[in-house]
Design an enzyme around this catalytic site. Structure first.
Site, PDB file in Angstrom:
ATOM      1  N   HIS A 174       0.825  -1.214   0.000  1.00  0.00           N
ATOM      2  CA  HIS A 174       0.000   0.000   0.000  1.00  0.00           C
ATOM      3  C   HIS A 174       0.857   1.261   0.000  1.00  0.00           C
ATOM      4  CE1 HIS A 174      -3.910   1.865   0.421  1.00  0.00           C
ATOM      5  NE2 HIS A 174      -3.443   2.646   1.369  1.00  0.00           N
ATOM      6  N   HIS A 228     -10.286   2.652  -0.770  1.00  0.00           N
ATOM      7  CA  HIS A 228     -10.447   2.314   0.645  1.00  0.00           C
ATOM      8  C   HIS A 228     -11.273   1.035   0.718  1.00  0.00           C
ATOM      9  CE1 HIS A 228     -10.070   4.535   4.716  1.00  0.00           C
ATOM     10  NE2 HIS A 228      -8.883   4.370   4.179  1.00  0.00           N
TER      11      HIS A 228
END
Length: 743
Positions: A53, A99
Site C-alpha cells: 500500500h 479504501h
C-alpha cells in the site's frame, strides 16, 4: 516506555510476519540496510512503509508503463495529487484513492474516511476541493441482506462526510457483480482548483526548520491500516475493525480552511505540507524528508494524543484521521500556531530538519529509532513477480464468439433496464448533495459531472469508469476499453479530455495469473492514454482484494477530467427538441463477450472482447468535439452497459420526448452489443450538413426525436414499440425494490 520485544526476541519470534513483512525482507533490512537487528519500533516502521500500500513494491515495474508527462501536466505522480494546466494560470488538481479493505470490514467509517483522505491529498497541494466522485462495486443484492446493509452504510458514509464538509458529489459509478461479494470496492476521487503559483509540495528541507503536527489528536485507530490493506481477507476479517479509521468531517472542514489560509496567505512561512494518510506519521514525515534530501528528528512525547500510554510504535503507525504534517521555516512556528488556534486545532512543533539523512525518533527520553530515511522510502526490496496467462483466456481464443438468442428485443430491453448495474442509481445519488456551492452544471446521472469555474466561461468535466468483466476476459483489451469509456463520457459532456487518475484494484499479486492480468491491463491503459493524449498524473494501487482465495475481477478504475472552454457548449445527455436528427457515432459489431446481455442470459461471462481501433476512435471523437464547440450538437450520450437500446432509452428518460429509430439493416442482437467508442447524438435539422461533413463515415443517421413518449425501433428481424414511461418505471424501481426485499 519499554519496547514490546527486544531485537533478539523479534528475530526469534518473527512478529513482523503478521505485518506483511517477509523473512527475506527482514534479513535484508538487518544485513544490508542497518547492519544490526532493528528494535520493535523500527521493524514496525519498516513493515508499514514496505507494505504494498505504501511502497508499491510489487506494482512499481507495472506503473512505469504509464505515460505521465504532457504539455498540460504541471505535476505528475509523486505528490499528493496530479496538477494539470487549464489555462489562465489555473490548474485542476485531482486524485483517486481506494479504501476497499476498510469499507468491506466497516462500511460506514471505511467509506467516510476514504473521502476524507482524498480531500486532504488535494488541499495539501494548495487547491480547494470542488467535487467528489465515487466508484462503488458491490456484490449481488438479491438474496443478500448483508450486501444490502453494506451498500447502505457505504453510501451513507460517503454522503455524510462530503455533505458535512460542503463539497458536491458529482456522481461516479456503481456496479454489482458476485465477484465483489466478499470484497467490495470503494474508490473515491476528489477534484480541486488552484492558481498554479500557489502549488505546494510534500517536502522537508532547510536545516533547523520545524516539523509541525496540525489537526486532530492521535489515537489507536487505524494502526497497521497500510499492512491491513496489503493482505487478503480471511473468514475472520470482521475482527480487523481496529485497523479501520474513524473520521470527523467537521474537523476536516476546519483543517482544510486552516491549511488553505496558511498556503494562500502565508506561503513564505511554509516549506512543505503532507497529509498523514496510510502509515500515519511515519509515512508523511519519511516521505517529506526523502523529498527534501534531509534528515529528520521527532520527539513523540510532543505528539497530541487522545489516549493514554501510547507506545512509540502506536504513535507512529496510528492512522487517526484529519491530521497534516508541515515543515515550517524556523521562527514562524508561533505564527502558524495562531492560524490553527483560530480554528480550534492543535498545531505543535514535534521535530526539526537535521543534518545528514537519518530518521531519528525519541520517546520518553529514549532514542527509539535511528535509521537512514531512504531505507524506509526508497530501499524497498523489489522482487520480480511470476506471470502466467490464464488458461481460460487461452481456451477462449479457440472458441467461436457467443451471440445472444431471443424472441423479443423489447423484453430483453426491459430485463436489462432492471439489472442493478444499468438501473437508475438515484437511490444512491439522492443521498449526496450535488448542488452545494452552486457551481454544478451537470448533476449525477449523466455521462460526466460538469462544474463551472467561477469568474470564467470555463468548466471542468469529470467521470469514473470501471468494467472488470472486460479486463477479466482480456486484460489488455479491457484496459484499453476502460480508457475509451472515460474519453467517451468526457467528450459526451462537451469537454476535451485532459488526463487521468487511476485506482488499480486487483487480487493477490503473488498469483501469477493475477499479476499477468495487472501487467497486461496496465499496458492496455498505457496504450490508450498515449493515443488519446491523457497522461496518468496520479492514482493508487489496491491489491489483495480477495476473500478466502476468491479474487475480484481485475478492476482498474479510470478517473478522467476534461476542459470545457465555453460553458455555452456544455452538452446534455438527454434529447432536447422534437424533430432533431439522431445519429449513431462509431461502428457497431457483434461484440458480446463480457456484456450485460451475456451475463443476464448465460449467468456468466465468457469469450474475448473485441480489440478497439484506438486511432480511429481518437480521430472521430476529436471531430465530434469540434462539432460540439461549433454548436452543431444538441445532446450526446455514451453507449456502454446494455448497448444501443439502453442508451436510446436513457436519452429520453426524464424528458417529454420519444424516439423513432430506423435500423432496418441491424440484426436485433446488435441492439445489445457493447462495441466500445460509440455515442448517440442529436442534431438540429439545419445543422445536418455541417455535422455530417465533419464526422463523415463515422456517423450514421438512425432516426428522429418525436414529441410522443414512445420508443420505436425498426430492425431487420424485429420491431420494438414501447411506451417510454413503462421502461422508465422499470429502470427507476429496480434498486429501491431490491433494497426493500426481505430475502
Amino acid at each position: 516506555m519499554k519496547q514490546a520485544m527486544t531485537p533478539e526476541e523479534i528475530k526469534e519470534k518473527k512478529p513482523y510476519l503478521d505485518w506483511s513483512l517477509t523473512e527475506h525482507e527482514y534479513d535484508y533490512i538487518c544485513d544490508k540496510l542497518l547492519k544490526r537487528l532493528p528494535n520493535y519500533t523500527e521493524i514496525g516502521l519498516f513493515s508499514a512503509m514496505w507494505s504494498e500500500h505504501c511502497s508499491y513494491k510489487k506494482s512499481k515495474p507495472v506503473l512505469r508503463l504509464f505515460p505521465t508527462k504532457g504539455k498540460r501536466v504541471v505535476q505528475g505522480p509523486g505528490e499528493g495529487a496530479g496538477v494539470v494546466d487549464i489555462d489562465d494560470g489555473q490548474a485542476v488538481v485531482f486524485k483517486a484513492e481506494s479504501h476497499n479493505h476498510p469499507t468491506t470490514v466497516e462500511p460506514y467509517q471505511g467509506a467516510a474516511t476514504g473521502v476524507g483522505g482524498i480531500l486532504r491529498d488535494v488541499f495539501s497541494m494548495g487547491a480547494r476541493p470542488v467535487a467528489i466522485l465515487d466508484s462503488l462495486h458491490f456484490g449481488e443484492l438479491k438474496n443478500n441482506p448483508t450486501m444490502r446493509y453494506k451498500m447502505e452504510e457505504t453510501i451513507r458514509g460517503v454522503g455524510d462526510y462530503g455533505n458535512c464538509i460542503g463539497i458536491p458529489n458529482l456522481g461516479g459509478e456503481t456496479t454489482f457483480d458476485s465477484c465483489y461479494n466478499g470484497n467490495i470496492l470503494l474508490n473515491a476521487m476528489c477534484v480541486g482548483l488552484m492558481n498554479i503559483k500557489d502549488m505546494e509540495h510534500g517536502k522537508a528541507v532547510g536545516l533547523g526548520n520545524s516539523i509541525m503536527y496540525v489537526g486532530a489528536k492521535t489515537g489507536r485507530d487505524g494502526i497497521h491500516g497500510a499492512t491491513f490493506a496489503s493482505a487478503d481477507f480471511s473468514k475472520e476479517h470482521e475482527t480487523q475493525r481496529s485497523a479501520v479509521q474513524v473520521g470527523d468531517p467537521f474537523m476536516e472542514k476546519l483543517l482544510m480552511e486552516a491549511c488553505l489560509e496558511l498556503i494562500l496567505k502565508h506561503r513564505d512561512w511554509l516549506v512543505g505540507i503532507q497529509d498523514m494518510g496510510a502509515a500515519g506519521i511515519v509515512s508523511s514525515s519519511a516521505e517529506m524528508a526523502t523529498e527534501g534530501n534531509a534528515g529528520m528528528e521527532l520527539n513523540l512525547d510532543l505528539v497530541p494524543q487522545r489516549e493514554p500510554n501510547m507506545s512509540a510504535y502506536e504513535i507512529m503507525l496510528s492512522e487517526s484521521q484529519e491530521r497534516m504534517l508541515l515543515c515550517v521555516k524556523k521562527g514562524h512556528e508561533e505564527d502558524v500556531k495562531k492560524i490553527f488556534k483560530d480554528y480550534n486545532l492543535d498545531a505543535v512543533t514535534i521535530g526539526r530538519v537535521i543534518e545528514g539523512e537519518n530518521y531519528v525518533l525519541y520517546h520518553e527520553g529514549e532514542k527509539v529509532c535511528d535509521i537512514p530515511v531512504r531505507s524506509l522510502t526508497e530501499d524497498v526490496l523489489e522482487e520480480p513477480s511470476k506471470e502466467i496467462k490464464p488458461q481460460y483466456i487461452i481456451d477462449a481464443e479457440k472458441m467461436p464468439a457467443w451471440r445472444p438468442s431471443f424472441e423479443s428485443s423489447g423484453e430483453i430491453l426491459k430485463r436489462l433496464l432492471n439489472q442493478p448495474t444499468i438501473a437508475n442509481d438515484q437511490f444512491i445519488t439522492q443521498q449526496y448533495d450535488s448542488q452545494v456551492r452552486s457551481n454544478t452544471i451537470v448533476k449525477p446521472g449523466s455521462d460526466a459531472g460538469v462544474l463551472r469555474i467561477r469568474h470564467t466561461k470555463k468548466a471542468i468535466a469529470m467521470c469514473t469508469d470501471t468494467n472488470g468483466r472486460f479486463v477479466y476476459l482480456n486484460p489488455k483489451i479491457g484496459g484499453q476499453r476502460s480508457v475509451i469509456e472515460s474519453v467517451c463520457n468526457i467528450v459526451a459532456s462537451g469537454a476535451k479530455p485532459l488526463a487521468i487518475t487511476d485506482c488499480l484494484n486487483y487480487g493477490d499479486p503473488n498469483d501469477p495469473e493475477i499479476f499477468w492480468s495487472l501487467r497486461e491491463s496496465c499496458q492496455g491503459i498505457a496504450d490508450a492514454c498515449r493515443i488519446f493524449e491523457t497522461p496518468v498524473v496520479s492514482g493508487n494501487v489496491s491489491l489483495y482484494n480477495e476473500n478466502d482465495g476468491q479474487a475480484i475481477y481485475p478492476s482498474p478504475m479510470i478517473g478522467m477530467v476534461g476542459l470545457i472552454k465555453n460553458t455555452d457548449y456544455v452538452i446534455p445527455m438527454h434529447v432536447q427538441e422534437a424533430d432533431d436528427i439522431v445519429y449513431l457515432v462509431g461502428k457497431t459489431t457483434a461484440d458480446f463477450a463480457g456484456s450485460e446481455v451475456q451475463k443476464m442470459l448465460q449467468g456468466k461471462i465468457s469469450g474475448l472482447p473485441e480489440a478497439p481501433n484506438l486511432e480511429l476512435i481518437h480521430d472521430y471523437l476529436k471531430n465530434l468535439h469540434k462539432a460540439m464547440t461549433q454548436g452543431l450538437v444538441t445532446s450526446a450520450h455514451d453507449l456502454s452497459e446494455g448497448g444501443l437500446a439502453v442508451s436510446l432509452a436513457e436519452s429520453v428518460f426524464d424528458t417529454e420526448f420519444g424516439l423513432n429509430i430506423n435500423l432496418s439493416e441491424f440484426d436485433k442482437t446488435l441492439l445489445f452489443s457493447e462495441t466500445p467508442g460509440r455515442l448517440i447524438v442529436s442534431v438540429k435539422p439545419e445543422n445536418k450538413s455541417a455535422f455530417e461533413s465533419l464526422l463523415g463515415s463515422a456517423v450514421q443517421e438512425i432516426g428522429r426525436v418525436t414529441d410522443q413518449r414512445k420508443l420505436s425501433i425498426k430492425l431487420a428481424n424485429d420491431e420494438l414499440n414501447t411506451d417510454v414511461a413503462s421502461l422508465e418505471k422499470i429502470w427507476k424501481e429496480s434498486i429501491p425494490c431490491l433494497m426493500k426485499s426481505k430475502a
